[in-house]
Motif scaffolding. Structure first.
Motif, short mmCIF file in Angstrom:
data_model
loop_
_atom_site.label_atom_id
_atom_site.label_comp_id
_atom_site.label_asym_id
_atom_site.label_seq_id
_atom_site.Cartn_x
_atom_site.Cartn_y
_atom_site.Cartn_z
N VAL A 4 9.40 3.58 7.01
CA VAL A 4 8.63 4.02 5.86
C VAL A 4 7.93 5.30 6.30
CG1 VAL A 4 6.78 3.47 4.24
CG2 VAL A 4 8.31 1.65 5.04
N ASP A 5 8.20 6.38 5.59
CA ASP A 5 7.63 7.68 5.95
C ASP A 5 6.21 7.77 5.40
OD1 ASP A 5 6.96 10.28 6.46
OD2 ASP A 5 8.57 11.16 5.29
N THR A 6 5.25 7.60 6.29
CA THR A 6 3.84 7.69 5.88
C THR A 6 3.24 9.04 6.28
OG1 THR A 6 3.12 6.62 7.93
CG2 THR A 6 3.48 5.20 6.00
N GLY A 58 0.82 -1.22 0.00
CA GLY A 58 0.00 0.00 0.00
C GLY A 58 0.84 1.25 0.00
N ALA A 59 1.96 1.23 0.73
CA ALA A 59 2.84 2.40 0.79
C ALA A 59 3.49 2.65 -0.57
CB ALA A 59 3.90 2.21 1.87
N HIS A 77 8.20 4.41 -3.60
CA HIS A 77 9.34 3.76 -2.95
C HIS A 77 10.29 4.76 -2.30
CE1 HIS A 77 13.31 1.61 -3.02
NE2 HIS A 77 12.55 0.70 -2.45
N GLY A 78 10.25 6.01 -2.72
CA GLY A 78 11.11 7.03 -2.13
C GLY A 78 10.84 7.27 -0.65
N ARG A 79 9.72 6.78 -0.16
CA ARG A 79 9.39 6.93 1.27
C ARG A 79 10.00 5.81 2.13
NH1 ARG A 79 4.96 10.24 2.83
NH2 ARG A 79 4.64 11.78 1.22
N PHE A 80 10.66 4.84 1.52
CA PHE A 80 11.36 3.78 2.25
C PHE A 80 12.75 4.32 2.53
CE2 PHE A 80 8.96 -0.31 1.00
CZ PHE A 80 7.78 0.37 0.78
N GLY A 117 5.84 13.98 4.07
CA GLY A 117 6.92 13.15 3.56
C GLY A 117 8.31 13.67 3.88
N ARG A 118 8.45 14.38 4.99
CA ARG A 118 9.74 14.98 5.33
C ARG A 118 10.45 14.30 6.49
NH1 ARG A 118 6.26 19.30 4.40
NH2 ARG A 118 6.72 20.40 2.48
#
Length: 195
Positions: A159-161, A136-137, A143-146, A165-166
């Motif tokens: 994982v930045d949820t 879902g992420a 994928h840049g949030r991993f 997104g900072r």
């Protein structure tokens, strides 16, 4: 257990939090999941009530399986490409996840859920939660949030949820505060030396 497809943040956060229980992340603290009691506290801290543990406490074997799972969760968070992340997350989701179903939530609205297989172990249920959350992420946030923690010396992942997104620290209250304190002390030393 029914895992909500739309509430991916739960599983995504669980992936990082589980990976960060490793003694290789917090080297001074050591193993964060050494006992069945520690696993019980970890699950309770995430609001998880696993079907596999209905009517029983975790065992030492459950703890070992969850410790092995955290390596896999970390591996998916650390993947280099979206394709690798999706492939790894799909493997985790398939451990105990069955075909998605459409069912009503407590408010009467239709929602997608993934039920877990009867007889699944605690580690298999956690793998399904993590896998579905990571899928879902990737779909929702990319994928840049991993990420790896930006704090010097920390080996944590997350994982930045967050909406913006900072986020840059695996544990903002711990890693972020440590860095802020170190920076403050460095500024104080410089300020004192200049006088």
């Amino acid at each position: 257990m029914r895992i909500s497809i739309t509430d991916y943040a739960v599983g995504a956060a669980l992936a990082g939090d589980l990976a960060n229980t490793s003694p290789t992340v917090e080297t001074t603290a050591g193993e964060a999941l050494p006992t069945p009691e520690a696993l019980t506290r970890f699950l309770a801290g995430h609001g998880l009530r696993l079907d596999a543990l209905a009517g029983r406490a975790p065992t030492a074997d459950d703890v070992r399986e969850v410790q092995l799972l955290r390596r896999e969760a970390r591996g998916v968070v650390e993947t280099e490409t979206e394709e690798q992340a999706v492939a790894g997350a799909a493997v985790l989701a398939g451990r105990a996840g069955l075909s998605p179903v459409l069912d009503r939530d407590p408010g009467g609205r239709w929602q997608w859920y993934v039920p877990t297989a009867p007889g699944a172990s605690p580690a298999e249920e956690l793998a399904a939660i993590i896998g579905i959350g990571l899928l879902g992420a990737v779909r929702t946030l990319g994928h840049g949030r991993f990420r790896a923690c930006a704090a010097p010396g920390c080996r944590g992942v997350f994982v930045d949820t967050s909406r913006g997104g900072r986020r840059i620290y695996c544990m903002p209250d711990l890693c972020g505060n440590r860095l802020n304190v170190a920076n403050h002390r460095a500024r104080s030393r410089l300020g004192g030396a200049a006088r």
